[in-house]
Scaffold this motif. Sequence first.
Motif, PDB file in Angstrom:
ATOM      1  N   PHE A 144       0.984  -1.177  -0.077  1.00 55.72           N
ATOM      2  CA  PHE A 144       0.120  -0.121  -0.178  1.00 55.72           C
ATOM      3  C   PHE A 144       0.948   1.387   0.007  1.00 55.72           C
ATOM      4  O   PHE A 144       0.549   2.289  -0.845  1.00 55.72           O
ATOM      5  N   VAL A 145       1.971   1.250   0.653  1.00 53.83           N
ATOM      6  CA  VAL A 145       3.051   2.284   0.996  1.00 53.83           C
ATOM      7  C   VAL A 145       3.541   2.653  -0.451  1.00 53.83           C
ATOM      8  O   VAL A 145       3.669   3.762  -0.967  1.00 53.83           O
ATOM      9  N   PHE A 146       4.254   1.420  -0.947  1.00 49.57           N
ATOM     10  CA  PHE A 146       4.585   1.530  -2.406  1.00 49.57           C
ATOM     11  C   PHE A 146       3.721   2.126  -3.357  1.00 49.57           C
ATOM     12  O   PHE A 146       4.231   3.129  -4.022  1.00 49.57           O
ATOM     13  N   TYR A 147       2.473   1.859  -3.405  1.00 51.88           N
ATOM     14  CA  TYR A 147       1.493   2.315  -4.416  1.00 51.88           C
ATOM     15  C   TYR A 147       1.139   3.898  -4.182  1.00 51.88           C
ATOM     16  O   TYR A 147       1.275   4.790  -5.001  1.00 51.88           O
ATOM     17  N   SER A 148       1.306   4.341  -2.825  1.00 42.16           N
ATOM     18  CA  SER A 148       1.133   5.543  -2.583  1.00 42.16           C
ATOM     19  C   SER A 148       1.886   6.424  -2.851  1.00 42.16           C
ATOM     20  O   SER A 148       1.987   7.576  -3.362  1.00 42.16           O
TER      21      SER A 148
ATOM     22  N   TYR B 141      -1.032  -4.490 -11.508  1.00 45.98           N
ATOM     23  CA  TYR B 141      -1.657  -3.320 -11.790  1.00 45.98           C
ATOM     24  C   TYR B 141      -1.092  -2.482 -12.534  1.00 45.98           C
ATOM     25  O   TYR B 141      -1.574  -1.411 -13.070  1.00 45.98           O
ATOM     26  N   LEU B 142       0.123  -2.145 -12.339  1.00 43.16           N
ATOM     27  CA  LEU B 142       1.126  -0.949 -12.936  1.00 43.16           C
ATOM     28  C   LEU B 142       1.551  -1.509 -14.292  1.00 43.16           C
ATOM     29  O   LEU B 142       1.978  -0.552 -15.020  1.00 43.16           O
ATOM     30  N   ALA B 143       1.916  -2.797 -14.513  1.00 42.95           N
ATOM     31  CA  ALA B 143       2.694  -3.096 -15.660  1.00 42.95           C
ATOM     32  C   ALA B 143       1.978  -2.576 -16.756  1.00 42.95           C
ATOM     33  O   ALA B 143       2.747  -2.174 -17.923  1.00 42.95           O
ATOM     34  N   PRO B 144       0.446  -2.739 -17.260  1.00 46.27           N
ATOM     35  CA  PRO B 144       0.056  -2.089 -18.388  1.00 46.27           C
ATOM     36  C   PRO B 144       0.491  -0.733 -18.717  1.00 46.27           C
ATOM     37  O   PRO B 144       0.256  -0.210 -19.852  1.00 46.27           O
ATOM     38  N   HIS B 145       0.791  -0.052 -17.574  1.00 45.43           N
ATOM     39  CA  HIS B 145       1.091   1.589 -17.916  1.00 45.43           C
ATOM     40  C   HIS B 145       2.607   1.893 -17.573  1.00 45.43           C
ATOM     41  O   HIS B 145       3.091   2.862 -17.250  1.00 45.43           O
ATOM     42  N   PHE B 146       3.453   0.691 -17.638  1.00 42.34           N
ATOM     43  CA  PHE B 146       4.802   0.895 -17.386  1.00 42.34           C
ATOM     44  C   PHE B 146       5.755   1.985 -18.396  1.00 42.34           C
ATOM     45  O   PHE B 146       6.245   2.913 -17.540  1.00 42.34           O
ATOM     46  N   ARG B 147       5.210   2.253 -19.394  1.00 47.27           N
ATOM     47  CA  ARG B 147       6.106   2.821 -20.372  1.00 47.27           C
ATOM     48  C   ARG B 147       5.374   4.317 -20.126  1.00 47.27           C
ATOM     49  O   ARG B 147       6.487   5.422 -19.732  1.00 47.27           O
ATOM     50  N   TYR B 148       4.214   4.295 -19.791  1.00 46.55           N
ATOM     51  CA  TYR B 148       3.763   5.666 -19.575  1.00 46.55           C
ATOM     52  C   TYR B 148       4.060   6.246 -18.200  1.00 46.55           C
ATOM     53  O   TYR B 148       4.522   7.412 -18.095  1.00 46.55           O
ATOM     54  N   TYR B 149       4.219   5.464 -16.952  1.00 45.04           N
ATOM     55  CA  TYR B 149       4.734   5.827 -15.956  1.00 45.04           C
ATOM     56  C   TYR B 149       6.161   6.299 -15.939  1.00 45.04           C
ATOM     57  O   TYR B 149       6.486   7.474 -15.385  1.00 45.04           O
TER      58      TYR B 149
END
Length: 387
Positions: free
Chosen positions: A217-221, A285-293
Amino acid sequence: MEADKEACQDPRLELARKLFLLSAPEIPDIEKVQLKEDVIAAAREDDMAGPYEGWCHKFGWEIDHALLAKMRAKIDEEVRKLDEKIADAEENLGESEVRDALLAKALFFIRIGEKELTLEQLKITEAKTVAVGHKMDLVFHTLRLAFFFLDCDLISKNIEKAKSLFEEGGDWERKNRLKVYEGLYCMATRNFKKAAELFLDSISTFTTYELFSYETFVFYSVVTSIISLDRVALKQKVVDAPEVLTVIEKIPHLSDFLNAFYNCQYKTFFFAFSRLTEQVRLDRYLAPHFRYYMREVRKVVYAQFLESYKSVTMDAMAKAFGVSINFLDTELSRFIAEGKLNCKIDKVAGVLETNRPDAKNALYQSTIKQGDFLLNRIQKLSRVIDI
């Protein structure tokens, strides 16, 4: 106490994580052997006949037909028993017992990974449910099922449904839990700003251990806040937050990633950033947006660096970030062309010149333009009135 909390994590979501890693090309084949064994063991333990068959087709595994037949026989037997309990409750017991029997059948369908059967049974159970709190619990069951399958449409509908239920009543604990569910949905659908807002609102009241651990949770935050908050808000809500400070050191490279960014230690930041990318790439959850992020983080850090200068040499900036001038030139050119950085490159002099938009002048021009538009409307109206 912490171990008890971790034990509450929904095993379906941990299974979904392993299934995601099985599809990830970055995972070595030797690790996938263990992941495969874990997935098949989970299927065997919970009689997940339908999903097991689907995974075998997806990953090219050989189907154990004896195991499949055994699981289906156990499912048929369990459904028969559950139906008998429902019939007995309807004939001999009260409404609450009927609801409990219906819910037990829905939870069984969740256990065996049957999405459509679960949704149908939860709908039947909801029809027998009166209390708002119990209805909310049914929504949470549906949301976790939707996160297992990453059905964003189903997640969105049930978040809205939960908000409608809260208008009828509902306790603060469930409302706070819903914020984390919605934050996870926002992050999974690339709305990082909203996700950061919801996560930070819940950081001191986090109880949603069924979704993920507090460290996760902290990682995502942190990763959502870096690209969403200004420096003042980041300092107040994340960098100095006691809840973050208690666990951030347990998460590899996250402390350097956050603090080096805030303290403008760009070489340290880029090193931590490069190490953190693997965690982002391997998060379902984050992988599909990896390049964008990755682009957004670089854009934010470049903008922060340039904010301090009217002009700066490419050589000085490259040294600050610990990268080559050619790499920096390619990076900045792309961001400038996309209108994401307010600067220009003097290639001959090897200098970057910032050209920040004048907010006051832009507001003045906008006011003048709107004033002219209003005067024209008034003149047209006065001619109509004269006629």
